[in-house]
Design a protein around this motif. Structure first.
Motif, short mmCIF file in Angstrom:
data_model
loop_
_atom_site.label_atom_id
_atom_site.label_comp_id
_atom_site.label_asym_id
_atom_site.label_seq_id
_atom_site.Cartn_x
_atom_site.Cartn_y
_atom_site.Cartn_z
N ARG A 105 1.26 -0.50 -8.03
CA ARG A 105 1.18 -1.36 -6.93
C ARG A 105 2.32 -2.74 -7.10
O ARG A 105 2.03 -3.31 -8.21
N LEU B 151 0.75 -1.04 -0.05
CA LEU B 151 0.23 0.05 -0.03
C LEU B 151 0.82 1.18 0.17
O LEU B 151 0.53 2.41 -0.57
N LEU C 52 -6.77 7.67 -3.82
CA LEU C 52 -6.17 6.29 -3.65
C LEU C 52 -6.56 5.55 -2.54
O LEU C 52 -6.92 4.44 -2.49
N ILE D 16 -8.57 1.94 -2.22
CA ILE D 16 -8.23 1.11 -1.48
C ILE D 16 -9.04 0.27 -0.38
O ILE D 16 -9.35 -0.61 -0.40
N TYR E 97 -3.20 3.24 -8.17
CA TYR E 97 -3.98 2.26 -7.62
C TYR E 97 -3.73 1.24 -8.69
O TYR E 97 -3.58 0.04 -8.34
N GLN E 98 -3.82 1.58 -9.90
CA GLN E 98 -4.09 0.55 -10.99
C GLN E 98 -2.51 -0.21 -11.60
O GLN E 98 -2.66 -1.25 -11.76
#
Length: 202
Positions: free
Chosen positions: A201, A71, A129, A133, A197-198
């Motif tokens: 990570r 994260l 974000l 999550i 986010y997409q």
């Protein structure tokens, strides 16, 4: 700190009416709310969204526990993406800040310029974000929120959005930015949150 002369390239002719409307809205909001809202509150919001505060917090999260690394990495990389992208746009457009902008100490040269708002992009990046999550049921986040803050994740998410919107708005009320600077920064930040986010990570 000595004064720095800001070059402000002339806007294309077709943008002049839009810039005039933007300046009128901005000075109205700044003038109307200045005697109402305490300056210390606006400055507190400014400090809370400063890169020099939020980035070390992101690094601390990464170093705190290996379980948070998945994260923290998009959070760290998103911060760096935001810093580079906003700086590039500012140096491209080189729009001067409002003439009623109080004295401030720019951290880098790009901070002398107004378009777009880096604070607005940063807070909308963080809110987007965090929303993604929580929305996608990252158990480690939900468990940590309920363990340490004792609130439901949805309630905390609402609080983050309220903070982000108020902080972005405060940039106009404080005189740091024009209204359209904040709108552009918010749009960039929301897109950065989605990208982080997409794709960021690991």
């Amino acid at each position: 700190m000595g004064s720095t002369k800001i070059t402000n390239p002339s806007s294309p002719h077709f943008l002049q009416p839009l810039m005039t409307i933007d300046a009128s809205i901005s000075v109205f909001l700044h003038t109307f709310f200045k005697p109402i809202l305490p300056a210390f509150l606006l400055l507190l919001l400014e400090y809370s969204a400063d890169f020099r505060f939020s980035f070390p917090v992101s690094l601390s999260l990464f170093l705190a526990s290996p379980s948070y690394s998945s994260l923290a990495i998009p959070l760290i990389l998103g911060h760096l993406l935001d810093l580079a992208l906003i700086g590039l746009i500012k140096l491209t457009f080189r729009r001067a800040r409002p003439h009623y902008n109080p004295n401030m100490s720019p951290a880098v040269h790009a901070d002398n310029f107004s378009f777009p708002s880096g604070h607005a992009s940063r807070v909308l990046f963080l809110a987007t974000l965090f929303h993604l999550i929580v929305q996608h049921n990252e158990d480690i986040v939900s468990d940590s929120i309920q363990r340490w803050i004792k609130f439901e994740p949805g309630f905390v998410m609402l609080g983050v959005w309220v903070w982000a919107i108020i902080t972005a708005t405060s940039r106009v009320l404080l005189g740091r930015h024009f209204f359209f600077d904040v709108l552009a920064g918010a749009l960039v930040g929301a897109l950065e949150g989605i990208v982080a986010y997409q794709f960021l990570r690991f």
